[in-house]
Scaffold this active site. Sequence first.
Site, short mmCIF file in Angstrom:
data_model
loop_
_atom_site.label_atom_id
_atom_site.label_comp_id
_atom_site.label_asym_id
_atom_site.label_seq_id
_atom_site.Cartn_x
_atom_site.Cartn_y
_atom_site.Cartn_z
N GLU B 345 57.46 25.25 42.74
CA GLU B 345 56.95 24.82 41.60
C GLU B 345 57.65 25.03 40.57
OE1 GLU B 345 53.33 27.19 41.91
OE2 GLU B 345 52.20 25.29 42.82
N CYS B 441 44.03 27.27 38.90
CA CYS B 441 44.61 27.88 37.38
C CYS B 441 44.55 26.93 36.51
CB CYS B 441 46.14 28.42 37.87
SG CYS B 441 47.08 26.98 38.38
#
Lengths: 675, 675
Positions: B345, B441
């Site tokens: 990521e 998230c």
Amino acid sequence: MDKKMYSHPLSLRSMQINDSFWKREMELVRKEVIPYQWEALNDRVEGAAPSFAMRNFKVAAKKNQERRERGDAFKEPEYTFRGFETLPEDPEHLEDKFYGFVFQDSDFSKWIEAVGYSLTQHPDPELERIADGAIDIVCAAQQDDGYLDTYYIINGKNHIFTNLKDHHELYCMGHLIEGAVAYYEATGKDKLLKAAARFADYAAAHFGAEEGKCKGYPGHEIAEMALVRLYDVTGEARYLELSKFFIDERGKRPYYFDKEHPEEVKRGHEDDLRYAYNQAHMPVREQDEAVGHSVRAVYLYSGMADIARMTGDESLYAACEKLWDSITKEKMYITGGIGGTHIGEAFSFPYDLPNDTAYAETCASIGLVFFARRMLEICPDAKYADVMELALYNGILSGMALDGKSFFYVNPLEVLPEACHKDERKFHVKPVRQKWFGCACCPPNLARLISSIGAYAFTEKEDTLFVHLYMGSTLKKMVGEREVQVRVDSQMPWDGEVAVTVEAKGTEFVLAMRIPGWCEGAYTLEGAEQDEVSVKDGYLYVKKAWGESDTVKLHFAMPVRLVEADERVREDAGRVAVMRGPVVYCLEAVDNGENLHLLEVEPEAEARVSDGEICRNQVKVVLMEGYRVVDTAKKEGELYHVYKKKERKPVELRFVPYYTWANRGENEMEVWVRV
Amino acid sequence: MDKKMYSHPLSLRSMQINDSFWKREMELVRKEVIPYQWEALNDRVEGAAPSFAMRNFKVAAKKNQERRERGDAFKEPEYTFRGFETLPEDPEHLEDKFYGFVFQDSDFSKWIEAVGYSLTQHPDPELERIADGAIDIVCAAQQDDGYLDTYYIINGKNHIFTNLKDHHELYCMGHLIEGAVAYYEATGKDKLLKAAARFADYAAAHFGAEEGKCKGYPGHEIAEMALVRLYDVTGEARYLELSKFFIDERGKRPYYFDKEHPEEVKRGHEDDLRYAYNQAHMPVREQDEAVGHSVRAVYLYSGMADIARMTGDESLYAACEKLWDSITKEKMYITGGIGGTHIGEAFSFPYDLPNDTAYAETCASIGLVFFARRMLEICPDAKYADVMELALYNGILSGMALDGKSFFYVNPLEVLPEACHKDERKFHVKPVRQKWFGCACCPPNLARLISSIGAYAFTEKEDTLFVHLYMGSTLKKMVGEREVQVRVDSQMPWDGEVAVTVEAKGTEFVLAMRIPGWCEGAYTLEGAEQDEVSVKDGYLYVKKAWGESDTVKLHFAMPVRLVEADERVREDAGRVAVMRGPVVYCLEAVDNGENLHLLEVEPEAEARVSDGEICRNQVKVVLMEGYRVVDTAKKEGELYHVYKKKERKPVELRFVPYYTWANRGENEMEVWVRV
């Protein structure tokens, strides 16, 4: 399918390839690859990961000896799976264990196959002596029951054939057969052939449609086509039957691999992901899209074509045709590369052919050539030979450096070296060729293909000689009782002029010569009367009673072509590739400066073809007018700015043959150029 | 760094946002996201993976009770690591165990933070009652020693702070602090604040430069900036010191994470791969390239900016500036998205910004806004606010559906749905928003950012009010002893007209208004005399003694812009993006037909801006002349053919705001269009 059309490859012993292009490659294989490979097989290459292949055979022979000496008292080792690659804990002190990949035995088999082919073209008693010695080592490892895979001989025979999906036993058997047949055909020596046949007998006793027999099939295909070759040389029907069984059984439900791997069923992967990798997602006759691991796929399709031909199975042949179309109309790079994704080394979805993350494994293109030759055997249509030629001159040859000393596994069509070093998504793409690989499939596969190139160039049937690929060579062909000599003169791939000289002393037969697709029908023929000539499916058939020495001359137009992809190939939109004859060209930064993505071709301008030299190899280079796009609106330190029409600085673009790229150091490369 | 320049956000309690654009988003968060999230926290959402967050707190409270009751006799559970996510073996019967991700506690903290902000804009006694109840549950889980992370409270306290790299304990602490401060500032209730402070005290006693203290730092940053907020509200220097310690310690050699993870050292990953992911590859002051996990990176940089400001640390500020440049000049999508690769990521290498495999996580853009606001606090330069605005209107808002009910984690700039379904390389890219995520998230991060949007729009210092973002709102500002009222009227992002009305009754102060970069200097100002006005770093400063009610009017030119990327961004070569004001536009197949890659923009033609409606949302759409490229040379069933200049069929291209894409079903989308 029309059995009257069937042809088969000429024996390599009945031909000599002396082609200026291919002979060079064959000599590289003979002088560089085969000796290097022998050293590698024996773990004697400094700095390279050891193969352990010959060592494993020796350790297995020792176990074999123990088994014989101690009979019933021999305690089978406790089998524990330690991963697909087993490396010694202490490399200084090896134990009597199996080391390397589960399929390490095949390293030997690929080598002996290349050796066999090479000996037909260049007899070499010293090499033959080494090969015979290696065969002795391998045969000593064979079990009394015929079994011959060192992984299980060493690790525990009680687990033989329990993990067909992943453990490559039948793959190793297939390669062993291929090697054994090649060596037998080259030398007449049958020791290895007998060993391979005994292993095949062992497998034939284990697998089959009969009740009580195992219903498994290979996780990695190749045994299918290998067994047909074994049938060809031995005439034993059980080998053909075993091959057919493997093909018929594949993909049936309930899935065999599920019985073998209940843990994977439990994990609940989608069927597609679980079986498509091995082309086992449905019965092969229902398959119409090339999917999964691309090498496995084309090996399977080759075996399917063999069985379709041998058994006259129309539905199997129809599947082969559909799969051929799926590959060549939707999933093949312009280089003849296949496998759009490194994930599973697999085909991606139709028209998904990314250039920079391509897999396009050398072995997969080689397998495509296997498949193409087999389709040609069934039906001489130039579309098969066109693909075969395309793959050979581009996606396959690119796999080997011009000095024969380093190799590509992956053959991308666009490379930015920085990305290969820094972007994990491209770590599989190497910007320069590697010396050898732990999983050494591509270099030996190149060796066995190139050494037997003549078996792809020519096939024959009783009254016809097919010339699929033009290469300088002399051939002998029997027509009835009479031997006919044929000589081919060619400067392919650099020149479209071909001469075929027949010395037949009045014998009537047909010379069938392919009209390459790339000439787009622009060719001339000399040396044959109109009523002797017919054209069908891209082949020129010249049928006549040939004289003492008759020469047929062909001239195929070979202009530089700008080629574009189907518009559904997103990665190639707004781009063209440069080709001439069967050769695909590319730009390299060493010739054209960095940032190749800023270059554009002027499509209206005339291309110039010129003699070039790359690492002392004579090639034709293509020079074209083009532009380097210059951004005059750019502001330093701003990632984005308001658009302004670009200025274009005229430049001369220098295109080199794709297969020669990355021979002059690490640098940027691009096949598809903006237009 | 010039301390006189420093500003800080206005209290949310001193402003009301009534902007036509942002109020709608805030109401979505209030009415949809916050209630949904509360249900999710309590595992009551049908069809969604349970969060287990509140449940874990309750189980931890029970353990806590046991510890208290049985004192020394309490047997600490045997700690065993069961993976980063622990799911019940039998979902019907949950045990008194920890379930969910190791960082599951933070689900609550993000929620309470959003609740706090929301209450400042829309008092809601019922919501406050629920929040107070939740706080009681959380606080009951706190240990007598102050420790408060349910993963270790439940699994075994003897392993607290033993896996800082991966186990998110300090990350959870950071989020808890952020939530507690927000709730305290909104409601004045300090129960959670005290709990968070006690946890921070526990950490401050454990970590630090002093001999004998642990020299670790968070694997996932956020505690750094959270501790500065805690210092802000408590005035306790130890929190500032702990934050500074974490920042100073990061990346020192020998690496702390190596001590924690000898097994990784043994595995011998490259330093870069091992530490860059956590920005721990070198001391932060030496870092000049944004690398690794992009959310972690911008959270760290935000904390660095905080500490640089609080301590006047020039070298730390210099590193922040370099890292800011690295992101915004080399590694940021035109949408304000960051993170070019899904592997880790993470940021990719400079100028590697692929559109279809982008990561561009919603949270990362949110973190970029945190970083930008903190850089603005140090130095009011419009370049920071420009990026903040860009990320807000594009890469962040795209993370939430127009109905507030589904979310993107990944925000690609080009999507072919077929590829997302079939190509494993793009499995991380979803062609439609998802309801919720196991690793939740992005939705709560969106909620806390949007609810506190005013803290990004306005900052102040003693004599100055900075307007960084224009949004309809009323504010109160103290200038010395006197309260000044300010009203902003704006139709951003659709219109460049802005009015700022000041009611100050003769008070002298400075109104600093940003000149957006996108107007390229084309703006007009009414309502201020020339000698009252100055311009610096993209801000218009109007300094005067304001009257009863003075209105300053600004007009920023807002033409449609075709924007191109730096030529080193290969993926965008030959392409443009359409922008108007801060809004990035895109093409969707639903408006423009499939195969968007065959469309071209006519750059010379005039763009038309028109009112449009997308899922009952009023937006401005952009209509442009363009072409659909037609291949007339195509031969059916041929993957490649000889190039012929394309025909171009004129079409009208309909561009919609990027943040509104994928609200009308799954379809193709493209930001960068061929030109």
